[in-house]
Design a protein around this motif. Structure first.
Motif, PDB file in Angstrom:
ATOM      1  N   ALA A 126      33.379  17.935  38.310  1.00  0.00           N
ATOM      2  CA  ALA A 126      33.301  17.441  39.688  1.00  0.00           C
ATOM      3  C   ALA A 126      32.934  18.564  40.655  1.00  0.00           C
ATOM      4  O   ALA A 126      32.124  18.376  41.575  1.00  0.00           O
ATOM      5  CB  ALA A 126      34.640  16.814  40.092  1.00  0.00           C
ATOM      6  N   ALA A 127      33.496  19.742  40.453  1.00  0.00           N
ATOM      7  CA  ALA A 127      33.208  20.876  41.327  1.00  0.00           C
ATOM      8  C   ALA A 127      31.742  21.294  41.234  1.00  0.00           C
ATOM      9  O   ALA A 127      31.113  21.629  42.245  1.00  0.00           O
ATOM     10  CB  ALA A 127      34.120  22.057  40.977  1.00  0.00           C
ATOM     11  N   LEU A 128      31.207  21.253  40.034  1.00  0.00           N
ATOM     12  CA  LEU A 128      29.793  21.599  39.858  1.00  0.00           C
ATOM     13  C   LEU A 128      28.895  20.592  40.564  1.00  0.00           C
ATOM     14  O   LEU A 128      27.944  20.971  41.266  1.00  0.00           O
ATOM     15  CB  LEU A 128      29.447  21.652  38.364  1.00  0.00           C
ATOM     16  CG  LEU A 128      30.024  22.819  37.564  1.00  0.00           C
ATOM     17  CD1 LEU A 128      29.753  22.613  36.070  1.00  0.00           C
ATOM     18  CD2 LEU A 128      29.440  24.146  38.023  1.00  0.00           C
TER      19      LEU A 128
ATOM     20  N   GLN B 191      30.535  22.900  44.733  1.00  0.00           N
ATOM     21  CA  GLN B 191      31.676  23.731  45.103  1.00  0.00           C
ATOM     22  C   GLN B 191      31.841  24.914  44.161  1.00  0.00           C
ATOM     23  O   GLN B 191      32.584  25.853  44.448  1.00  0.00           O
ATOM     24  CB  GLN B 191      32.967  22.889  45.094  1.00  0.00           C
ATOM     25  CG  GLN B 191      32.967  21.787  46.140  1.00  0.00           C
ATOM     26  CD  GLN B 191      34.093  20.803  45.949  1.00  0.00           C
ATOM     27  OE1 GLN B 191      34.505  20.530  44.819  1.00  0.00           O
ATOM     28  NE2 GLN B 191      34.607  20.254  47.041  1.00  0.00           N
ATOM     29  N   GLU B 192      31.155  24.859  43.036  1.00  0.00           N
ATOM     30  CA  GLU B 192      31.199  25.931  42.045  1.00  0.00           C
ATOM     31  C   GLU B 192      29.802  26.082  41.449  1.00  0.00           C
ATOM     32  O   GLU B 192      29.095  25.088  41.254  1.00  0.00           O
ATOM     33  CB  GLU B 192      32.224  25.598  40.953  1.00  0.00           C
ATOM     34  CG  GLU B 192      32.430  26.710  39.941  1.00  0.00           C
ATOM     35  CD  GLU B 192      33.560  26.399  38.960  1.00  0.00           C
ATOM     36  OE1 GLU B 192      33.506  26.925  37.833  1.00  0.00           O
ATOM     37  OE2 GLU B 192      34.469  25.631  39.329  1.00  0.00           O
ATOM     38  N   VAL B 193      29.422  27.311  41.164  1.00  0.00           N
ATOM     39  CA  VAL B 193      28.117  27.580  40.567  1.00  0.00           C
ATOM     40  C   VAL B 193      28.267  27.616  39.050  1.00  0.00           C
ATOM     41  O   VAL B 193      29.189  28.253  38.517  1.00  0.00           O
ATOM     42  CB  VAL B 193      27.542  28.923  41.074  1.00  0.00           C
ATOM     43  CG1 VAL B 193      26.232  29.244  40.360  1.00  0.00           C
ATOM     44  CG2 VAL B 193      27.330  28.875  42.581  1.00  0.00           C
ATOM     45  N   GLY B 194      27.375  26.925  38.367  1.00  0.00           N
ATOM     46  CA  GLY B 194      27.428  26.912  36.916  1.00  0.00           C
ATOM     47  C   GLY B 194      26.305  26.071  36.348  1.00  0.00           C
ATOM     48  O   GLY B 194      25.365  25.697  37.059  1.00  0.00           O
ATOM     49  N   TYR B 195      26.412  25.751  35.074  1.00  0.00           N
ATOM     50  CA  TYR B 195      25.351  25.026  34.377  1.00  0.00           C
ATOM     51  C   TYR B 195      25.772  23.590  34.112  1.00  0.00           C
ATOM     52  O   TYR B 195      26.887  23.324  33.643  1.00  0.00           O
ATOM     53  CB  TYR B 195      25.003  25.737  33.062  1.00  0.00           C
ATOM     54  CG  TYR B 195      24.531  27.147  33.288  1.00  0.00           C
ATOM     55  CD1 TYR B 195      23.263  27.402  33.809  1.00  0.00           C
ATOM     56  CD2 TYR B 195      25.371  28.234  33.029  1.00  0.00           C
ATOM     57  CE1 TYR B 195      22.832  28.693  34.047  1.00  0.00           C
ATOM     58  CE2 TYR B 195      24.946  29.530  33.261  1.00  0.00           C
ATOM     59  CZ  TYR B 195      23.678  29.751  33.778  1.00  0.00           C
ATOM     60  OH  TYR B 195      23.246  31.023  34.026  1.00  0.00           O
ATOM     61  N   ILE B 196      24.868  22.673  34.442  1.00  0.00           N
ATOM     62  CA  ILE B 196      25.123  21.245  34.280  1.00  0.00           C
ATOM     63  C   ILE B 196      24.141  20.631  33.297  1.00  0.00           C
ATOM     64  O   ILE B 196      24.515  20.009  32.301  1.00  0.00           O
ATOM     65  CB  ILE B 196      24.996  20.512  35.640  1.00  0.00           C
ATOM     66  CG1 ILE B 196      26.046  21.023  36.641  1.00  0.00           C
ATOM     67  CG2 ILE B 196      25.116  19.002  35.456  1.00  0.00           C
ATOM     68  CD1 ILE B 196      25.879  20.456  38.044  1.00  0.00           C
TER      69      ILE B 196
END
Length: 429
Positions: A46-48, A52-57
């Motif tokens: 949910a944060a991605l 709200q958060e940086v990362g890989y989806i």
């Protein structure tokens, strides 16, 4: 790389964006050939998705191999972030996408790659956008072309095909005074020869296909964000300054500050346009960039020697290389491209169109291809190929008249290149 001293270009072209793989310790950046990435838990997912958060989806949006390339190019250009995509043409649309809207326009140089002229004069009309083409040597004309609906100014640092060098500082001042971003295509120069952000550019685009990869193996593009433009200074750029409905009213400029354009291009541009760079292509480009400075030095050295020699050939009417003292743009080299005028230029043949066709068919070392920026020397007759869709007036304005051949000088032995050119030129005399 860790924060620390300001590293030199030769170090950054190898190390920027590259870290040993945390899982295996692999020193070269791996090709992360995956579509999706496992979330730690539902809250992480949910944060991605809420930014709200940086990362890989999902690899349409982000991929570790591509991310390494983005960081490397942004670092070399002096930008805060970058977004890679599937081609140089895709990069141009990606650069314009957050800025434009129906009824809006851009002001662009007449000296552009033929495919860009077609994209800006024809294709973008389907989005309700338009383009006004202006001779960027006429600064008053550039100012006059800007109106209330203009949303960007666009040019090339070293123009394809003629090697014309744009006075970026002068154009940037006009764009800045009008409250507009300057977008500079830096493909022909690369950040080794020119760093447009230092001359006032807001965004820098590249066809990764050319000098950055350097070996004619992949297609790719990138948009570099300077992070210096104030997207909230006017109401002209609502994509940046106004609430984004798809993210519950998030305002990109307010939330991400200098990285607003970069995050918008990933979270909206790549999400909806899908112009994704594949990880294998990113890997090839990362490896190519490791030798960028070495190659560009040799490209420039060869181009200067070959262009000087061509200028004295009986079959040649004119050489457009800005590195030559005879070029009207030679005085811009020291300011815009202090390490050299690149390796792209044109020659006009005294025999006209027919001589150009025979010339390109008579070469052996030079490859007749629709590309530039390869380690190999390349040649093409622009008027019958890359600029074929343009009118005669547009061809001449772009430096691609029917009697002109574009030459991309590689890194071979310059004596061999001159001998090959001499054979072909004598064949048309």
């Amino acid at each position: 790389m860790k924060d620390g001293p300001e590293y030199g270009f030769d170090t950054l072209q190898i190390h920027a964006g590259a870290r040993p793989d945390p899982a295996t310790g692999a020193r070269q950046t791996p090709i992360y050939q995956t579509t999706a990435y496992v979330f730690r838990d539902a809250d992480h997912a949910a944060a991605l998705f809420n930014l709200q958060e940086v990362g890989y989806i999902y690899s349409r949006l982000t991929n570790p191999t591509v991310a390494a390339l983005q960081e490397r190019v942004a670092t070399l250009e002096g930008g805060v972030g970058a977004v890679c995509c599937s081609s140089g043409h895709a990069a141009q649309i990606m650069a314009l996408f957050p800025l434009m809207g129906p009824g809006k326009n851009i002001v662009a140089s007449t000296r552009l790659y033929g495919g860009t002229v077609t994209q800006f004069s024809q294709t973008i009309k389907r989005f309700g956008w338009s383009c006004t083409f202006v001779d960027f040597d006429d600064l008053d004309a550039v100012k006059a072309a800007i109106d209330d609906d203009t949303r960007a100014v666009f040019c090339e640092s070293i123009a394809n095909p003629g090697g014309y060098i744009t006075d970026l500082d002068a154009v940037a001042k006009i764009a800045d005074d009008a409250g507009l971003p300057l977008i500079v295509d830096n493909t022909s120069a690369t950040p080794y020869l020119c760093r447009p952000i230092e001359h006032g550019a807001t965004l820098v685009v590249h066809s990764l296909t050319k000098y950055l990869t350097g070996n004619g193996t992949v297609t790719g593009g990138v948009v570099v964000d300077s992070g210096k433009f104030d997207w909230t200074a006017s109401d002209k750029f609502p994509s940046m300054s106004e609430p984004e409905p798809a993210y519950h009213g998030l305002k990109f400029a307010e939330t991400f500050g200098p990285l607003a354009f970069t995050f918008h291009s990933i979270a909206v541009g790549l999400r909806d346009l899908g112009m994704t760079l594949n990880p294998q292509a990113a890997h090839y480009t990362l490896m190519g960039i490791e030798t960028l400075s070495l190659r560009m030095q040799k490209h420039v050295e060869n181009a200067m020697e070959v262009a000087s020699w061509l200028e004295g050939h009986a079959a040649v009417e004119k050489v457009t290389y800005a590195g030559l003292p005879s070029s009207p743009y030679n005085d811009r080299v020291a300011k815009i491209c202090p390490k050299g005028a690149g390796a792209l230029f044109t020659i006009a043949l005294k025999g006209g169109y027919d001589a150009c066709v025979k010339f390109v068919d008579s070469l052996e070392i030079f490859s007749h291809v629709a590309n530039l920026g390869d380690t190999r020397s390349l040649v093409i007759h622009s008027a019958s190929t890359t600029h074929r869709q343009l009118t005669r007036e547009q061809q001449e304005a772009a430096g691609a008249a029917p009697n002109v051949v574009r030459i991309s000088i590689g890194i071979e032995d310059p004596e061999d290149l001159k001998a090959d050119l001499d054979r072909a030129l004598n064949a048309v005399m």
